[in-house]
Design a protein around this motif. Structure first.
Motif, PDB file in Angstrom:
ATOM      1  N   MET A   1       0.774  -1.203  -0.101  1.00 16.64           N
ATOM      2  CA  MET A   1       0.112  -0.005  -0.035  1.00 16.64           C
ATOM      3  C   MET A   1       0.892   1.229   0.169  1.00 16.64           C
ATOM      4  O   MET A   1       2.034   1.248   0.570  1.00 16.64           O
ATOM      5  CB  MET A   1      -0.730  -0.022   1.266  1.00 16.64           C
ATOM      6  CG  MET A   1      -1.883  -0.999   1.412  1.00 16.64           C
ATOM      7  SD  MET A   1      -2.933  -1.103   2.600  1.00 16.64           S
ATOM      8  CE  MET A   1      -3.965   0.570   2.425  1.00 16.64           C
ATOM      9  N   GLN A   2       0.303   2.306  -0.565  1.00 19.37           N
ATOM     10  CA  GLN A   2       0.966   3.753  -0.627  1.00 19.37           C
ATOM     11  C   GLN A   2       0.677   4.218   0.650  1.00 19.37           C
ATOM     12  O   GLN A   2      -0.047   4.105   1.364  1.00 19.37           O
ATOM     13  CB  GLN A   2       0.459   4.639  -1.772  1.00 19.37           C
ATOM     14  CG  GLN A   2       0.849   3.746  -3.308  1.00 19.37           C
ATOM     15  CD  GLN A   2       2.102   3.547  -3.421  1.00 19.37           C
ATOM     16  OE1 GLN A   2       3.078   4.548  -3.355  1.00 19.37           O
ATOM     17  NE2 GLN A   2       2.743   2.471  -3.979  1.00 19.37           N
ATOM     18  N   ILE A   3       1.813   5.300   1.169  1.00 20.94           N
ATOM     19  CA  ILE A   3       1.511   6.142   2.187  1.00 20.94           C
ATOM     20  C   ILE A   3       0.102   6.659   2.408  1.00 20.94           C
ATOM     21  O   ILE A   3      -0.652   6.764   3.392  1.00 20.94           O
ATOM     22  CB  ILE A   3       2.747   7.092   2.362  1.00 20.94           C
ATOM     23  CG1 ILE A   3       3.881   6.653   2.354  1.00 20.94           C
ATOM     24  CG2 ILE A   3       2.441   8.405   3.099  1.00 20.94           C
ATOM     25  CD1 ILE A   3       4.919   7.619   2.466  1.00 20.94           C
ATOM     26  N   GLY A   4      -0.644   7.283   1.375  1.00 17.98           N
ATOM     27  CA  GLY A   4      -1.519   7.896   1.484  1.00 17.98           C
ATOM     28  C   GLY A   4      -2.975   6.844   1.398  1.00 17.98           C
ATOM     29  O   GLY A   4      -3.874   7.262   2.215  1.00 17.98           O
ATOM     30  N   PHE A  62       5.272   1.191  11.910  1.00 18.80           N
ATOM     31  CA  PHE A  62       4.773  -0.026  11.982  1.00 18.80           C
ATOM     32  C   PHE A  62       3.692  -0.490  11.189  1.00 18.80           C
ATOM     33  O   PHE A  62       3.923  -1.617  10.581  1.00 18.80           O
ATOM     34  CB  PHE A  62       4.377  -0.172  13.521  1.00 18.80           C
ATOM     35  CG  PHE A  62       4.068  -1.617  13.871  1.00 18.80           C
ATOM     36  CD1 PHE A  62       5.300  -2.425  14.376  1.00 18.80           C
ATOM     37  CD2 PHE A  62       2.973  -1.841  14.315  1.00 18.80           C
ATOM     38  CE1 PHE A  62       4.817  -3.936  14.784  1.00 18.80           C
ATOM     39  CE2 PHE A  62       2.644  -3.050  14.843  1.00 18.80           C
ATOM     40  CZ  PHE A  62       3.513  -3.969  14.975  1.00 18.80           C
ATOM     41  N   LEU A  63       2.584   0.415  11.147  1.00 19.53           N
ATOM     42  CA  LEU A  63       1.386  -0.019  10.334  1.00 19.53           C
ATOM     43  C   LEU A  63       1.856  -0.068   8.954  1.00 19.53           C
ATOM     44  O   LEU A  63       1.342  -0.920   8.095  1.00 19.53           O
ATOM     45  CB  LEU A  63       0.408   1.045  10.413  1.00 19.53           C
ATOM     46  CG  LEU A  63       0.034   1.046  11.795  1.00 19.53           C
ATOM     47  CD1 LEU A  63      -1.180   2.404  12.160  1.00 19.53           C
ATOM     48  CD2 LEU A  63      -0.799  -0.215  12.404  1.00 19.53           C
ATOM     49  N   TYR A  64       2.653   0.896   8.465  1.00 16.79           N
ATOM     50  CA  TYR A  64       2.954   1.103   6.923  1.00 16.79           C
ATOM     51  C   TYR A  64       3.854  -0.159   6.662  1.00 16.79           C
ATOM     52  O   TYR A  64       3.716  -0.627   5.260  1.00 16.79           O
ATOM     53  CB  TYR A  64       3.812   1.963   6.900  1.00 16.79           C
ATOM     54  CG  TYR A  64       4.423   2.430   5.316  1.00 16.79           C
ATOM     55  CD1 TYR A  64       3.398   2.571   4.384  1.00 16.79           C
ATOM     56  CD2 TYR A  64       5.536   2.200   4.801  1.00 16.79           C
ATOM     57  CE1 TYR A  64       3.861   2.768   3.167  1.00 16.79           C
ATOM     58  CE2 TYR A  64       5.961   2.415   3.495  1.00 16.79           C
ATOM     59  CZ  TYR A  64       5.097   2.628   2.530  1.00 16.79           C
ATOM     60  OH  TYR A  64       5.443   2.894   1.353  1.00 16.79           O
ATOM     61  N   ASP A  65       4.556  -0.824   7.582  1.00 22.16           N
ATOM     62  CA  ASP A  65       5.438  -1.832   7.266  1.00 22.16           C
ATOM     63  C   ASP A  65       4.894  -3.110   7.436  1.00 22.16           C
ATOM     64  O   ASP A  65       5.576  -4.333   7.616  1.00 22.16           O
ATOM     65  CB  ASP A  65       6.794  -1.690   7.918  1.00 22.16           C
ATOM     66  CG  ASP A  65       8.003  -2.534   7.463  1.00 22.16           C
ATOM     67  OD1 ASP A  65       8.200  -2.393   6.226  1.00 22.16           O
ATOM     68  OD2 ASP A  65       8.761  -2.884   8.337  1.00 22.16           O
ATOM     69  N   GLY A  66       3.452  -3.134   7.699  1.00 21.99           N
ATOM     70  CA  GLY A  66       2.919  -4.350   7.645  1.00 21.99           C
ATOM     71  C   GLY A  66       2.843  -5.256   9.095  1.00 21.99           C
ATOM     72  O   GLY A  66       2.936  -6.406   9.159  1.00 21.99           O
ATOM     73  N   ASN A  67       2.948  -4.437  10.061  1.00 22.29           N
ATOM     74  CA  ASN A  67       3.068  -4.660  11.341  1.00 22.29           C
ATOM     75  C   ASN A  67       4.182  -5.691  11.742  1.00 22.29           C
ATOM     76  O   ASN A  67       4.066  -6.508  12.697  1.00 22.29           O
ATOM     77  CB  ASN A  67       1.632  -5.493  11.945  1.00 22.29           C
ATOM     78  CG  ASN A  67       0.419  -4.637  11.745  1.00 22.29           C
ATOM     79  OD1 ASN A  67       0.719  -3.363  11.927  1.00 22.29           O
ATOM     80  ND2 ASN A  67      -0.702  -5.331  11.821  1.00 22.29           N
TER      81      ASN A  67
END
Length: 285
Positions: A1-4, A62-67
């Motif tokens: 997923m992208q940042i946005g 953490f969330l962006y990196d897939g937990n």
């Protein structure tokens, strides 16, 4: 997923309206493109969006990196466990993996991991003292104009291999550079760990003057209103050890603290404290 896309999902999960998050930052058409992952934004606007979402940068990462857990933390944990288990083949494998990562990415942190692991291997085996590996870490730390959390952890993990004069010099530099970050919990925890490890070295050498100096600095890292039991217990433990050095023999509190760590299933900490107590007793018999 992208940042946005990640930020859009977080916003919706928090039931926040677009205007509550993006007002004065992005236009309505820009919001739609951003949350669909079709456009990006500036670092300044990104930080403003995080603030409006009541989200820390660390949480977002953490969330962006897939937990996923922090890879550096995982590596440190892996080589620490291998070291305490005296698993030399495991250390060798971790060192090789770190060097390979460095060759692939040129990220200096992987070279630092490899250097520390090699230092640990030398400590458990008959390998010659790794002056080259220590120089890699020492040169990096001395050439950093400003220290942050990474540098603090790096110094703490390599501490046992620095000569005493270098420890004092590097610590003085770290203390000066870290002042502005002192109120951040993450830094205070690592500062406590760093100063504790230096204090242990001074207690083992039976250096009362330096033990008192580092104990005083350690005490300043723990707020009197802070309820962190481990840090307060260790502070009391160090205080009582210094009492033995000052010929004020009263080991009941020390025994009680060690027993408390055992009851809390902190066997490694209890064992380390028991060993340090024995060393200080023998030095002052």
């Amino acid at each position: 997923m992208q940042i946005g896309e990640v930020l859009g999902e977080i916003r919706k999960n928090k039931n926040l309206k677009s205007k509550e998050v993006y007002k004065g930052i992005l236009s309505r058409p820009a919001i739609s493109r951003f949350e669909k992952g079709h456009s990006d934004t500036t670092a300044e606007k990104f930080l403003q969006i995080l603030e409006n979402l009541n989200l820390s940068l660390e949480e977002f990462h953490f969330l962006y990196d897939g937990n996923k857990a922090n890879t550096d933390t995982m590596m440190i944990s892996a080589y620490s466990e291998a070291y305490y288990a005296k698993d030399i083949p495991r250390l060798a494998a971790l060192e090789e993996a770190s060097r390979n990562h460095f060759d692939e990415t040129s990220q200096i942190k992987y070279l630092h991991h490899a250097s520390i692991i090699h230092l640990l291997r030398c400590n458990l085996s008959e390998l010659p003292f790794p002056h080259k590996e220590l120089a890699v870490i020492k040169n990096y730390l001395f050439h950093c104009e400003t220290w942050h959390y990474y540098e603090l952890v790096l110094f703490t993990n390599a501490l046992d291999f620095f000569p005493e004069d270098a420890v004092d010099a590097v610590y003085a530099r770290a203390k000066e550079k870290m002042t502005e970050f002192n109120q951040m919990k993450r830094y205070k925890n690592e500062l406590f760990s760093l100063i504790s490890n230096i204090l242990v070295l001074q207690l083992e050498k039976n250096n009362l003057e330096k033990s008192l100096f580092y104990y005083d600095d350690l005490e300043k890292t723990v707020s009197t209103s802070d309820n962190r039991m481990y840090e307060h217990a260790m502070l009391l433990f160090f205080k009582e050890l210094i009492g033995i050095m000052q010929q004020q023999e009263d080991t009941q509190k020390l025994t009680d603290i060690i027993q408390t760590f055992k009851l809390l299933d902190m066997e490694r900490v209890a064992k380390q404290c028991a060993g340090l107590l024995e060393t200080v007793r023998n030095n002052n018999a």
